[in-house]
Design a protein around this motif. Sequence first.
Motif, mmCIF file in Angstrom:
data_model
loop_
_atom_site.group_PDB
_atom_site.id
_atom_site.type_symbol
_atom_site.label_atom_id
_atom_site.label_comp_id
_atom_site.label_asym_id
_atom_site.label_seq_id
_atom_site.Cartn_x
_atom_site.Cartn_y
_atom_site.Cartn_z
ATOM 1 N N ARG A 77 0.824 -1.195 0.000
ATOM 2 C CA ARG A 77 0.000 0.000 0.000
ATOM 3 C C ARG A 77 0.875 1.269 0.000
ATOM 4 N N HIS A 125 2.116 1.707 -3.713
ATOM 5 C CA HIS A 125 0.923 2.130 -4.468
ATOM 6 C C HIS A 125 0.640 3.606 -4.199
ATOM 7 N N HIS A 144 -4.395 9.139 1.044
ATOM 8 C CA HIS A 144 -5.655 8.532 0.591
ATOM 9 C C HIS A 144 -5.912 7.128 1.124
ATOM 10 N N ASP A 145 -4.884 6.400 1.521
ATOM 11 C CA ASP A 145 -5.096 5.027 1.999
ATOM 12 C C ASP A 145 -4.692 4.827 3.459
ATOM 13 N N ASP A 180 -6.117 7.297 -8.367
ATOM 14 C CA ASP A 180 -6.002 6.014 -7.667
ATOM 15 C C ASP A 180 -6.400 4.881 -8.612
HETATM 16 MG MG MG Z 1 -5.532 3.482 -3.274
#
Ligand code: MG
Length: 375
Positions: free
Chosen positions: A63, A66, A95-96, A189
């Motif tokens: 993650r 990414h 965002h994550d 994304d």
């Molecule tokens: Mg994402």
Amino acid sequence: MPLAGYAMDARHSRGRRYPEPSHPYRNDFARDRDRIIHSRAFRRLQEKTQVFTVRFSDHFRSRLTHTLEVAQIARTVAAALGLNQDLAEALALAHDIGHPPFGHAGEAKLDELMRAHGERFDHNLHALRIVEQFEQRYLDFPGLNLTFELREGIIKHSRSWTPEEFPEAAEYEPALRPPLEAQLIDLVDEIAYNTSDIDDGWESQLLPLEMILEETPRLSIIYREIDRLYPAARVKLKLLETIKRVLDHLASDLISTTEKNIVSHNPATPHDVRRFPVSLAGFSPDSASWSAGLKSFLHRRLYNHPDLVEERDRCVTALEQLFYFYSEHPGEMPPLHAALAAEQPRHRVVCDYIAGMTDRFLMKEHARTVGGAAS
Ligand code: MG
């Protein structure tokens, strides 16, 4: 490049919850970005699943990587549109951060466990609580004390919601759109994972080339063209070149379509962007359907591949068992959480503790507690 009138200028930010003096050479959004990078929640992304758990290999996206890919594309798109790159980058990096262990499957399980108590688990809301409460690194305030626009972008990431759904987020004006910098993030994304997951899927041997070419017709046209130009090249390089061109096409389309929307609706300020009835950032219908096709292919063939499903089920079961274990034995959590569990609803404290874990830590904790007891 100067900011466009419709871009979010840091000098017009609605500011932080706890006022702070301005910094001599970093604007407020650049400071937000730096605070996110220095947070624990951000570092933990390195041990959280994107698609493949660490068991499969250690060179697939996590993650964290990414997130870095999303940030890089977001900066490029924001710059091309005259938007605020610092704000777009900070939002992409955040965002994550609310994702619990084991990706969407972990989120769905935590949500199911919380619904039994009449509550919910949502990764955007959780991200907001991380940056407002859980991060403890500054003397003068709890959390990261981010600007309003960062917090708004976090809670408005990926979907809209009603004030009834998240009463705690009413201050973010759910009826209004967020600034363009925030509108971009969900689309960027999507560009990032739809392309990188084809790469990792092929590399993992779960997606054979023939299957990719057969079931993603637009991508296959590009691959065959490259194959014609470089017949002797390695398949891996031809596929990577194909993926690069798909990414470039989708990012360029996002820029040109958003630009067209801006020209035709002519927002003069971020205020106009907010009040416009729909998002101004978007793909053309053609690219939207291309992107949706890639997404459905990845769901069908990769995310629901029996090898991944089996691994995911095992991990999610461990998460569930750990949730029940801590609920019965709150003293097994670290002292701070154990103390909180005596004051606050226990399921909430357990949920927050588990949601913050990395995949690896959760499996280790599971082995120490439930696993050890079972074997
Ligand atoms: Mg994402």
